[in-house]
Scaffold this active site. Structure first.
Site, PDB file in Angstrom:
ATOM      1  N   PRO A   2       0.823  -1.209   0.000  1.00 12.45           N
ATOM      2  CG  PRO A   2      -0.824  -1.610   1.570  1.00 12.45           C
ATOM      3  CD  PRO A   2       0.488  -2.128   1.094  1.00 12.45           C
ATOM      4  CD  GLU A   3       2.433   3.156  -4.495  1.00  9.12           C
ATOM      5  OE1 GLU A   3       2.836   4.324  -4.660  1.00  9.12           O
ATOM      6  OE2 GLU A   3       2.544   2.278  -5.371  1.00  9.12           O
ATOM      7  CE  LYS A  51       5.349   3.293   0.259  1.00  8.01           C
ATOM      8  NZ  LYS A  51       6.038   2.234  -0.500  1.00  8.01           N
ATOM      9  NE  ARG A 255       9.195  -2.396  -3.920  1.00 10.15           N
ATOM     10  CZ  ARG A 255       8.843  -1.310  -3.228  1.00 10.15           C
ATOM     11  NH1 ARG A 255       9.754  -0.605  -2.574  1.00 10.15           N
ATOM     12  NH2 ARG A 255       7.580  -0.938  -3.184  1.00 10.15           N
TER      13      ARG A 255
END
Length: 299
Positions: A2-3, A51, A255
Site C-alpha cells: 500500500p502506498e 507509509k 522492485r
C-alpha cells in the site's frame, strides 16, 4: 505494498472510529508486545507518516503517553467493525492487533510492523522519513532538495527511497516517470523541471487520497485508469507500444518498474528484452491508444 494514499485513508478511518474513545481492551499479538496492555487509555488520534501509521494514546496514571506504530508492508490492513459484531471474513491467524472501544473495534491484520513507544520518542521510528506527501507539513522545497541531492541516482530508486519522499511506492513511481517521459532508470539529472516534477508526484497522491481506485489518466474506466503500472505486455494507452517491466534496485531489495519504451526516453538496463505477456493473461494484448496529459504544472 500500500502506498501513501492508502495509508492516509486508513489513518482517517482509524481516527474517525477511535479518536476520543477509551480503549476497553487491547490485544497485541506481536512477540515483543505480548504483555503490553493499552486498556484504560483514551485514543487521542491516528495520523499517517508516509507509509507509517501512528495511533496516539493519552497518558494513563503515572505512565506516559504512548504511540502504537504500525506498518502495512505488503499484505497488512486495518479494518473497523462495530464492537460485538463480526463484520469481517479475514482469518484469525492473521490478526496482529485488536483495539476495542465501546462502539468500535479496530483489527490489524497481517501487519508488517508493530511497536509501542512513548509518544515523545516517535521520531526514533519515523524521523528518517523525507517530506510526507500527504502530511500537514508537506515541504516541496525540501522534497526537491532531497530528490536532486544525487543527480546521478536512478529516478525510480530515488522516488522509492522514503528518505527522499515519504509515501511513494512502485505504482506512483511508474506513473510519475511515465508522465515525465523518462524511464525509471534515468538519472535524476534528466528531470528537466524538478519543481514541476515534485508538484506532479504530490498531485498524483493528493487527488487519489479520497478514493479507492487509483487513477492517473483521468479515465475512470476499468483497464484505463493508469498508464504504465501493472500493464506489461499491453499496448500503451498513448502510443500503443508494448509496456514492459524490469527490476530496479539491488537484490534482494529490488522492485518492479513498468515503463513504455515508446513514450519514455532513457535506459532500461535490467530489461532483458524477452517478450512479456500481460499480467495474469496468456492471451494477446489489446487496447486503443489515447493521448496523455502533460506532467508540467502552471506556474
Amino acid at each position: 505494498m500500500p502506498e501513501g494514499d492508502v495509508v492516509w485513508r486508513t489513518a482517517q478511518r482509524l481516527d474517525k472510529a477511535l479518536s476520543g474513545r477509551e480503549l476497553l481492551t487491547s490485544d497485541l499479538r506481536w512477540p515483543s508486545l505480548a504483555t503490553v496492555d493499552l486498556s484504560g487509555r483514551p485514543v487521542l488520534g491516528t495520523v499517517s507518516a508516509g507509509k507509517h501509521l501512528l495511533t496516539r494514546l493519552a497518558a494513563h496514571g503515572e505512565d506516559p503517553a504512548l504511540t502504537l506504530h504500525s506498518h502495512l508492508r505488503m499484505e497488512g490492513s486495518w479494518y473497523v467493525e462495530r464492537t460485538g459484531e463480526r463484520g469481517h471474513r479475514r482469518s484469525a491467524s492473521g490478526t496482529r492487533a485488536v483495539l476495542v472501544t465501546r462502539d468500535w473495534t479496530a483489527v490489524g491484520h497481517k501487519l508488517g510492523m508493530l511497536d509501542v513507544v512513548p509518544t515523545d520518542r516517535e521520531h526514533e521510528l519515523v524521523g528518517h522519513l523525507g517530506p510526507d506527501l500527504l502530511g500537514p507539513g508537506w515541504d516541496p522545497a525540501e522534497a526537491e532538495r532531497r530528490l536532486t541531492e544525487d543527480p546521478g541516482r536512478e529516478l525510480g530508486a530515488a522516488l522509492l527511497d522514503q528518505r527522499v519522499l515519504a509515501g511513494v511506492g512502485t505504482f506512483y513511481m511508474a506513473e510519475a516517470c511515465f508522465l515525465a517521459r523518462l524511464t525509471p532508470w534515468s538519472p535524476v539529472a534528466d528531470v528537466e523541471d524538478p519543481t514541476a516534477f515534485v508538484a506532479l508526484v504530490h498531485r498524483l497522491l493528493d487527488v487519489n487520497k479520497e478514493r479507492v481506485d487509483q487513477v492517473t489518466t483521468g479515465d475512470l474506466r476499468r483497464g484505463r485508469q493508469n498508464f504504465a503500472h501493472a500493464r506489461s505486455g499491453l499496448p500503451c494507452l498513448r502510443c500503443a507500444a508494448t509496456v514492459r517491466v524490469a527490476p530496479i534496485g539491488t537484490p534482494p531489495k529490488d522492485r518492479t518498474a513498468f515503463y513504455c519504451p515508446g513514450c519514455q526516453r532513457g535506459p532500461a538496463p535490467t530489461d532483458d528484452g524477452r517478450p512479456q505477456r500481460p499480467l495474469g493473461s496468456s492471451g494477446r494484448p489489446s487496447g486503443r491508444a489515447v493521448p496523455a496529459r502533460s506532467y508540467r504544472t502552471r506556474r
